[in-house]
Design a protein around this motif. Structure first.
Motif, PDB file in Angstrom:
ATOM      1  N   PHE A  95       0.850  -1.175   0.000  1.00 40.89           N
ATOM      2  CA  PHE A  95       0.000   0.000   0.000  1.00 40.89           C
ATOM      3  C   PHE A  95       0.894   1.236   0.000  1.00 40.89           C
ATOM      4  O   PHE A  95       2.051   1.183   0.415  1.00 40.89           O
ATOM      5  N   VAL A  96       0.359   2.334  -0.495  1.00 47.60           N
ATOM      6  CA  VAL A  96       1.108   3.591  -0.541  1.00 47.60           C
ATOM      7  C   VAL A  96       0.922   4.283   0.803  1.00 47.60           C
ATOM      8  O   VAL A  96      -0.174   4.709   1.153  1.00 47.60           O
ATOM      9  N   ALA A  97       2.007   4.380   1.565  1.00 43.01           N
ATOM     10  CA  ALA A  97       1.968   5.017   2.875  1.00 43.01           C
ATOM     11  C   ALA A  97       2.152   6.526   2.757  1.00 43.01           C
ATOM     12  O   ALA A  97       1.616   7.291   3.553  1.00 43.01           O
ATOM     13  N   ASP A  98       2.905   6.944   1.760  1.00 40.01           N
ATOM     14  CA  ASP A  98       3.178   8.369   1.573  1.00 40.01           C
ATOM     15  C   ASP A  98       3.491   8.612   0.114  1.00 40.01           C
ATOM     16  O   ASP A  98       4.212   7.829  -0.505  1.00 40.01           O
ATOM     17  N   LEU A  99       2.933   9.672  -0.438  1.00 38.17           N
ATOM     18  CA  LEU A  99       3.253  10.088  -1.796  1.00 38.17           C
ATOM     19  C   LEU A  99       3.219  11.606  -1.806  1.00 38.17           C
ATOM     20  O   LEU A  99       2.228  12.207  -1.368  1.00 38.17           O
ATOM     21  N   SER A 100       4.301  12.219  -2.235  1.00 41.82           N
ATOM     22  CA  SER A 100       4.356  13.676  -2.219  1.00 41.82           C
ATOM     23  C   SER A 100       4.970  14.204  -3.508  1.00 41.82           C
ATOM     24  O   SER A 100       5.839  13.567  -4.114  1.00 41.82           O
ATOM     25  N   ILE A 101       4.503  15.361  -3.904  1.00 42.11           N
ATOM     26  CA  ILE A 101       5.072  16.071  -5.046  1.00 42.11           C
ATOM     27  C   ILE A 101       6.259  16.859  -4.515  1.00 42.11           C
ATOM     28  O   ILE A 101       6.103  17.736  -3.655  1.00 42.11           O
ATOM     29  N   ASP A 102       7.445  16.547  -4.991  1.00 44.27           N
ATOM     30  CA  ASP A 102       8.649  17.248  -4.550  1.00 44.27           C
ATOM     31  C   ASP A 102       8.817  18.557  -5.299  1.00 44.27           C
ATOM     32  O   ASP A 102       9.270  19.552  -4.739  1.00 44.27           O
ATOM     33  N   ASP A 103       8.447  18.560  -6.593  1.00 41.40           N
ATOM     34  CA  ASP A 103       8.555  19.765  -7.415  1.00 41.40           C
ATOM     35  C   ASP A 103       7.731  19.561  -8.671  1.00 41.40           C
ATOM     36  O   ASP A 103       7.537  18.428  -9.119  1.00 41.40           O
ATOM     37  N   SER A 104       7.232  20.637  -9.222  1.00 39.38           N
ATOM     38  CA  SER A 104       6.563  20.597 -10.518  1.00 39.38           C
ATOM     39  C   SER A 104       6.769  21.963 -11.150  1.00 39.38           C
ATOM     40  O   SER A 104       6.655  22.984 -10.478  1.00 39.38           O
ATOM     41  N   TYR A 105       7.111  21.956 -12.434  1.00 38.23           N
ATOM     42  CA  TYR A 105       7.448  23.217 -13.076  1.00 38.23           C
ATOM     43  C   TYR A 105       7.349  23.087 -14.597  1.00 38.23           C
ATOM     44  O   TYR A 105       7.442  21.990 -15.143  1.00 38.23           O
ATOM     45  N   PRO A 106       7.152  24.223 -15.247  1.00 35.10           N
ATOM     46  CA  PRO A 106       7.124  24.205 -16.716  1.00 35.10           C
ATOM     47  C   PRO A 106       8.536  24.039 -17.271  1.00 35.10           C
ATOM     48  O   PRO A 106       9.525  24.400 -16.632  1.00 35.10           O
ATOM     49  N   PRO A 108      10.552  23.851 -21.455  1.00 34.88           N
ATOM     50  CA  PRO A 108      10.275  24.062 -22.876  1.00 34.88           C
ATOM     51  C   PRO A 108       9.580  22.835 -23.484  1.00 34.88           C
ATOM     52  O   PRO A 108      10.068  21.717 -23.375  1.00 34.88           O
ATOM     53  N   GLY A 109       8.402  23.050 -24.024  1.00 37.36           N
ATOM     54  CA  GLY A 109       7.671  21.970 -24.678  1.00 37.36           C
ATOM     55  C   GLY A 109       6.836  21.099 -23.759  1.00 37.36           C
ATOM     56  O   GLY A 109       6.297  20.090 -24.190  1.00 37.36           O
ATOM     57  N   GLY A 110       6.738  21.438 -22.477  1.00 35.76           N
ATOM     58  CA  GLY A 110       5.947  20.602 -21.588  1.00 35.76           C
ATOM     59  C   GLY A 110       6.067  20.983 -20.134  1.00 35.76           C
ATOM     60  O   GLY A 110       6.372  22.121 -19.799  1.00 35.76           O
ATOM     61  N   GLU A 111       5.840  19.997 -19.273  1.00 31.46           N
ATOM     62  CA  GLU A 111       5.839  20.187 -17.823  1.00 31.46           C
ATOM     63  C   GLU A 111       6.555  19.018 -17.153  1.00 31.46           C
ATOM     64  O   GLU A 111       6.516  17.905 -17.657  1.00 31.46           O
ATOM     65  N   TRP A 112       7.186  19.283 -16.008  1.00 30.67           N
ATOM     66  CA  TRP A 112       7.868  18.251 -15.222  1.00 30.67           C
ATOM     67  C   TRP A 112       7.156  18.079 -13.893  1.00 30.67           C
ATOM     68  O   TRP A 112       6.694  19.052 -13.301  1.00 30.67           O
ATOM     69  N   ILE A 113       7.115  16.843 -13.421  1.00 31.72           N
ATOM     70  CA  ILE A 113       6.617  16.541 -12.080  1.00 31.72           C
ATOM     71  C   ILE A 113       7.617  15.594 -11.429  1.00 31.72           C
ATOM     72  O   ILE A 113       7.923  14.541 -11.980  1.00 31.72           O
ATOM     73  N   GLU A 114       8.139  16.001 -10.278  1.00 30.83           N
ATOM     74  CA  GLU A 114       9.049  15.150  -9.509  1.00 30.83           C
ATOM     75  C   GLU A 114       8.318  14.741  -8.234  1.00 30.83           C
ATOM     76  O   GLU A 114       7.755  15.597  -7.548  1.00 30.83           O
ATOM     77  N   LEU A 115       8.297  13.439  -7.946  1.00 33.33           N
ATOM     78  CA  LEU A 115       7.578  12.981  -6.764  1.00 33.33           C
ATOM     79  C   LEU A 115       8.323  11.864  -6.059  1.00 33.33           C
ATOM     80  O   LEU A 115       9.199  11.217  -6.637  1.00 33.33           O
ATOM     81  N   SER A 116       7.949  11.659  -4.798  1.00 36.38           N
ATOM     82  CA  SER A 116       8.502  10.588  -3.971  1.00 36.38           C
ATOM     83  C   SER A 116       7.344   9.783  -3.415  1.00 36.38           C
ATOM     84  O   SER A 116       6.279  10.327  -3.124  1.00 36.38           O
ATOM     85  N   ALA A 117       7.560   8.488  -3.248  1.00 32.92           N
ATOM     86  CA  ALA A 117       6.529   7.624  -2.672  1.00 32.92           C
ATOM     87  C   ALA A 117       7.181   6.607  -1.752  1.00 32.92           C
ATOM     88  O   ALA A 117       8.324   6.196  -1.963  1.00 32.92           O
ATOM     89  N   LEU A 118       6.427   6.213  -0.751  1.00 29.81           N
ATOM     90  CA  LEU A 118       6.823   5.138   0.139  1.00 29.81           C
ATOM     91  C   LEU A 118       5.739   4.081   0.090  1.00 29.81           C
ATOM     92  O   LEU A 118       4.570   4.371   0.350  1.00 29.81           O
ATOM     93  N   THR A 119       6.116   2.869  -0.310  1.00 28.70           N
ATOM     94  CA  THR A 119       5.173   1.766  -0.312  1.00 28.70           C
ATOM     95  C   THR A 119       5.580   0.771   0.774  1.00 28.70           C
ATOM     96  O   THR A 119       6.768   0.529   0.985  1.00 28.70           O
ATOM     97  N   ILE A 120       4.575   0.243   1.459  1.00 32.65           N
ATOM     98  CA  ILE A 120       4.807  -0.687   2.567  1.00 32.65           C
ATOM     99  C   ILE A 120       4.191  -2.029   2.194  1.00 32.65           C
ATOM    100  O   ILE A 120       3.101  -2.093   1.618  1.00 32.65           O
ATOM    101  N   GLU A 121       4.891  -3.115   2.540  1.00 34.62           N
ATOM    102  CA  GLU A 121       4.335  -4.442   2.307  1.00 34.62           C
ATOM    103  C   GLU A 121       3.109  -4.628   3.185  1.00 34.62           C
ATOM    104  O   GLU A 121       3.127  -4.345   4.380  1.00 34.62           O
ATOM    105  N   ASP A 122       2.032  -5.064   2.558  1.00 28.58           N
ATOM    106  CA  ASP A 122       0.769  -5.282   3.243  1.00 28.58           C
ATOM    107  C   ASP A 122       0.750  -6.704   3.796  1.00 28.58           C
ATOM    108  O   ASP A 122       0.798  -7.661   3.039  1.00 28.58           O
ATOM    109  N   TRP A 123       0.672  -6.849   5.093  1.00 30.58           N
ATOM    110  CA  TRP A 123       0.691  -8.168   5.695  1.00 30.58           C
ATOM    111  C   TRP A 123      -0.660  -8.726   5.582  1.00 30.58           C
ATOM    112  O   TRP A 123      -1.323  -9.397   6.029  1.00 30.58           O
TER     113      TRP A 123
END
Length: 123
Positions: A95-106, A108-123
């Motif tokens: 399951f996704v325990a944490d997901l955050s957008i670290d940065d997002s910015y325009p 040339p020719g598009g947009e960037w999204i940088e993100l981090s996630a923490l997934t935990i094993e589901d028992w």
């Protein structure tokens, strides 16, 4: 740097998908869901995953950079960033325990999204 062009179906990311083993890296399935949420055209510019553990849990830490292109890239980036907190993820054995957008910015020719996630094993 590795890039994945998303002109192919995201199901191809899962070709060698999970077989029910909880210890597998959920990154391919997470990438498929993130790119579907971002819309097309989208490119995975960077995707890295490493093991993570605490005293009680184990999982994986992920760092992902997406590049959105097209005339509607700015609107897609804004929607992606605004809706990510309410998103639900389907990751067999994790399951996704944490997901955050670290940065997002325009760019040339598009947009960037940088993100981090923490997934935990589901028992």
């Amino acid at each position: 740097m590795t890039s994945i062009g998303m002109s192919v179906a995201s199901a191809n990311l899962l070709r060698n998908g999970e077989t029910g083993t909880k210890g597998r890296d959920p990154l391919p399935r997470l990438l498929g869901q993130l790119t579907a949420r971002a819309g097309t055209p989208v490119t995975v510019e960077r995707a890295a995953s490493r093991p993570w553990a605490s005293a009680l849990f184990q999982g994986r830490r992920h760092v992902i950079t997406l590049s959105l292109a097209g005339p509607d890239a700015a609107a897609r980036r804004a929607a992606f960033v605004a809706e990510i907190e309410e998103a639900e993820w389907s990751l067999t054995g994790h399951f996704v325990a944490d997901l955050s957008i670290d940065d997002s910015y325009p760019m040339p020719g598009g947009e960037w999204i940088e993100l981090s996630a923490l997934t935990i094993e589901d028992w």
